[in-house]
Motif scaffolding. Structure first.
Motif, PDB file in Angstrom:
ATOM      1  N   LYS A 104     -52.327   7.512  56.537  1.00  0.00           N
ATOM      2  CA  LYS A 104     -51.854   6.786  55.448  1.00  0.00           C
ATOM      3  C   LYS A 104     -51.844   5.212  55.976  1.00  0.00           C
ATOM      4  O   LYS A 104     -50.966   4.441  55.191  1.00  0.00           O
ATOM      5  CB  LYS A 104     -50.600   7.074  54.910  1.00  0.00           C
ATOM      6  CG  LYS A 104     -50.381   8.743  54.311  1.00  0.00           C
ATOM      7  CD  LYS A 104     -51.700   9.002  53.268  1.00  0.00           C
ATOM      8  CE  LYS A 104     -51.420  10.449  52.893  1.00  0.00           C
ATOM      9  NZ  LYS A 104     -52.626  10.850  51.932  1.00  0.00           N
ATOM     10  N   TYR A 105     -52.746   4.807  56.921  1.00  0.00           N
ATOM     11  CA  TYR A 105     -52.863   3.644  57.394  1.00  0.00           C
ATOM     12  C   TYR A 105     -53.991   2.804  56.853  1.00  0.00           C
ATOM     13  O   TYR A 105     -55.205   3.630  56.757  1.00  0.00           O
ATOM     14  CB  TYR A 105     -52.736   3.322  58.778  1.00  0.00           C
ATOM     15  CG  TYR A 105     -51.443   3.406  59.587  1.00  0.00           C
ATOM     16  CD1 TYR A 105     -50.758   2.289  59.825  1.00  0.00           C
ATOM     17  CD2 TYR A 105     -50.722   4.638  59.531  1.00  0.00           C
ATOM     18  CE1 TYR A 105     -49.453   2.147  60.377  1.00  0.00           C
ATOM     19  CE2 TYR A 105     -49.370   4.671  60.022  1.00  0.00           C
ATOM     20  CZ  TYR A 105     -48.642   3.572  60.410  1.00  0.00           C
ATOM     21  OH  TYR A 105     -47.793   3.706  60.833  1.00  0.00           O
ATOM     22  N   ASP A 106     -54.082   1.740  56.288  1.00  0.00           N
ATOM     23  CA  ASP A 106     -55.180   0.714  55.836  1.00  0.00           C
ATOM     24  C   ASP A 106     -55.654  -0.072  57.044  1.00  0.00           C
ATOM     25  O   ASP A 106     -54.701  -0.427  57.914  1.00  0.00           O
ATOM     26  CB  ASP A 106     -54.746  -0.029  54.825  1.00  0.00           C
ATOM     27  CG  ASP A 106     -54.506   0.808  53.631  1.00  0.00           C
ATOM     28  OD1 ASP A 106     -55.157   1.712  53.369  1.00  0.00           O
ATOM     29  OD2 ASP A 106     -53.660   0.452  52.684  1.00  0.00           O
ATOM     30  N   GLU A 122     -61.040   4.036  61.311  1.00  0.00           N
ATOM     31  CA  GLU A 122     -60.894   4.060  59.766  1.00  0.00           C
ATOM     32  C   GLU A 122     -60.505   5.624  59.295  1.00  0.00           C
ATOM     33  O   GLU A 122     -59.625   5.728  58.600  1.00  0.00           O
ATOM     34  CB  GLU A 122     -62.082   3.425  59.323  1.00  0.00           C
ATOM     35  CG  GLU A 122     -61.750   3.257  57.393  1.00  0.00           C
ATOM     36  CD  GLU A 122     -62.760   2.655  56.651  1.00  0.00           C
ATOM     37  OE1 GLU A 122     -62.691   1.887  55.545  1.00  0.00           O
ATOM     38  OE2 GLU A 122     -64.052   2.749  57.233  1.00  0.00           O
ATOM     39  N   GLU A 123     -61.307   6.452  59.721  1.00  0.00           N
ATOM     40  CA  GLU A 123     -61.271   7.716  59.210  1.00  0.00           C
ATOM     41  C   GLU A 123     -59.683   8.382  59.617  1.00  0.00           C
ATOM     42  O   GLU A 123     -59.219   9.128  58.997  1.00  0.00           O
ATOM     43  CB  GLU A 123     -62.228   8.660  59.378  1.00  0.00           C
ATOM     44  CG  GLU A 123     -63.559   8.348  58.873  1.00  0.00           C
ATOM     45  CD  GLU A 123     -64.633   9.303  58.818  1.00  0.00           C
ATOM     46  OE1 GLU A 123     -64.434  10.393  59.532  1.00  0.00           O
ATOM     47  OE2 GLU A 123     -65.759   9.094  58.455  1.00  0.00           O
ATOM     48  N   ARG A 127     -56.958   6.546  58.100  1.00  0.00           N
ATOM     49  CA  ARG A 127     -56.834   6.962  56.407  1.00  0.00           C
ATOM     50  C   ARG A 127     -55.763   8.401  56.437  1.00  0.00           C
ATOM     51  O   ARG A 127     -55.073   8.657  55.457  1.00  0.00           O
ATOM     52  CB  ARG A 127     -58.140   7.214  55.858  1.00  0.00           C
ATOM     53  CG  ARG A 127     -58.124   7.396  54.368  1.00  0.00           C
ATOM     54  CD  ARG A 127     -59.494   7.433  53.851  1.00  0.00           C
ATOM     55  NE  ARG A 127     -60.320   6.129  54.229  1.00  0.00           N
ATOM     56  CZ  ARG A 127     -61.749   6.421  54.566  1.00  0.00           C
ATOM     57  NH1 ARG A 127     -62.211   7.584  54.334  1.00  0.00           N
ATOM     58  NH2 ARG A 127     -62.344   5.362  54.673  1.00  0.00           N
TER      59      ARG A 127
END
Length: 337
Positions: free
Chosen positions: A90-92, A83-84, A87
């Motif tokens: 710029k990816y969810d 996740e980090e 982010r």
């Protein structure tokens, strides 16, 4: 009422296709037209339809993640790394948990593909050939992360054989000669368990020490309790002073069995784990263990996915070996002090 692309085109006095080119940055647009479109978007507070946009650009900025159990400690650490890093670029993340159901894993793979995700990461200790077939068929870059099964496709992981060798060598250097290995039998030849036991055996044989290997069927508490009689008998018959286990949970359950039978850790028998999960720090005595860099495994895996998206190559196979660390705590006693 929400503004539409037609409203933007009308206010900017351009065609709808020109607005689309500005939004998707797909084809050249004159500076003046671009300025008017961006001004209209700001004034009208226009929000592009991301699903429709992704169909055109093939860019959804979404990574799908399928986990076996979101409550698992090693899963949550890997997920944090995924996740980090995602982010940062710029990816969810679209997250789904199968709770150990293989058909549900396949169902989620289909669903994520329909959601136009650009990559899929699976964090699971299930062996699911149907899922692997579905992922290959989708042509979406994917990574499967497991700390149990050996993965043929790209993987980021540690050298399990070396880490086990180093842990066993640490016990030997502390004066232990009668060391038992306790590992999981299920699908043994296809798992990292084989590498772990190999590392243990190599360290023992280098010092001409006798190996003692016991296997539980799986990691459930019930499976270990069924073995408790044999474990206790082996400790007594072979004067075992240390137990090398292949998972933190296995080590802690063994320490509980020892405690229930008035055998103290580490005064009577030292115990080591494998994983370095949170439970190894909070249990008493604190567990000596091999710390696997789960966060880094997640971070490296999503970086590989993102590089594959950029390079438009889903066939990556080279592996990344990360360093493991021996964490010495209270569950091991030195016999040569």
């Amino acid at each position: 009422m929400a503004s539409t692309i037609k409203d933007v085109a009308k206010m900017a006095d351009v065609s709808i296709s020109t607005v689309s080119r500005v939004i998707n940055d797909s084809k050249p647009v004159s500076p003046e037209a671009r300025r008017r479109v961006l001004h209209a978007i700001e004034v009208l507070d226009y929000k592009p339809n991301e699903v429709a946009r992704s169909l055109v650009t093939k860019k959804s900025n979404l990574i799908g993640v399928i986990v076996e159990d979101i409550g698992s400690n090693f899963v949550s650490q890997i997920l944090r790394g995924v996740e980090e890093v995602g982010r940062m670029y710029k990816y969810d993340i679209l997250l789904s948990s199968s709770y150990g159901d293989m058909d549900t894993e396949v169902k989620f793979a289909n669903l994520l593909s329909q959601k136009q995700v650009e990559g899929i990461i699976v964090i699971s200790n299930l062996h699911n050939p149907k899922l692997e077939y579905k992922l290959e068929e989708s042509k979406i870059p994917y990574v499967i992360i497991s700390n149990f099964y050996e993965i043929e496709k790209f993987r980021a992981n540690i050298d399990y054989e070396k880490a086990s060798y180093d842990m066993t060598k640490t016990l030997i250097e502390k004066g232990h000669k009668n060391i038992m290995a306790l590992s999981v039998r299920r699908d043994y030849d296809r798992t990292y368990e084989k590498q772990k036991v190999s590392g243990y055996s190599r360290a023992m044989e280098e010092k001409n020490l006798q190996t003692t290997e016991l296997f539980v069927e799986d990691l459930s508490q019930e499976a270990l309790e069924e073995m408790s009689g044999e474990i206790l008998k082996t400790i007594k018959d072979k004067n075992i002073t240390a137990i090398f286990t292949t998972f933190d949970t296995l080590a802690i359950n063994v320490m509980n069995i020892l405690l229930d039978n008035k055998i103290k850790t580490p005064d009577d028998v030292s115990v080591t784990g494998f994983g370095g999960t949170t439970i190894s720090e909070i249990y008493r005595p604190k567990l000596t263990t091999v710390k696997i860099p789960y966060y880094d495994i997640g971070a490296v895996s999503i970086r590989k996915i993102l590089k594959s998206i950029t390079d438009k190559d889903t066939s990556f196979k080279e592996n990344v070996t990360l360093p493991a660390q021996i964490i010495e705590r209270e569950s091991v006693k030195a016999l040569n002090d």
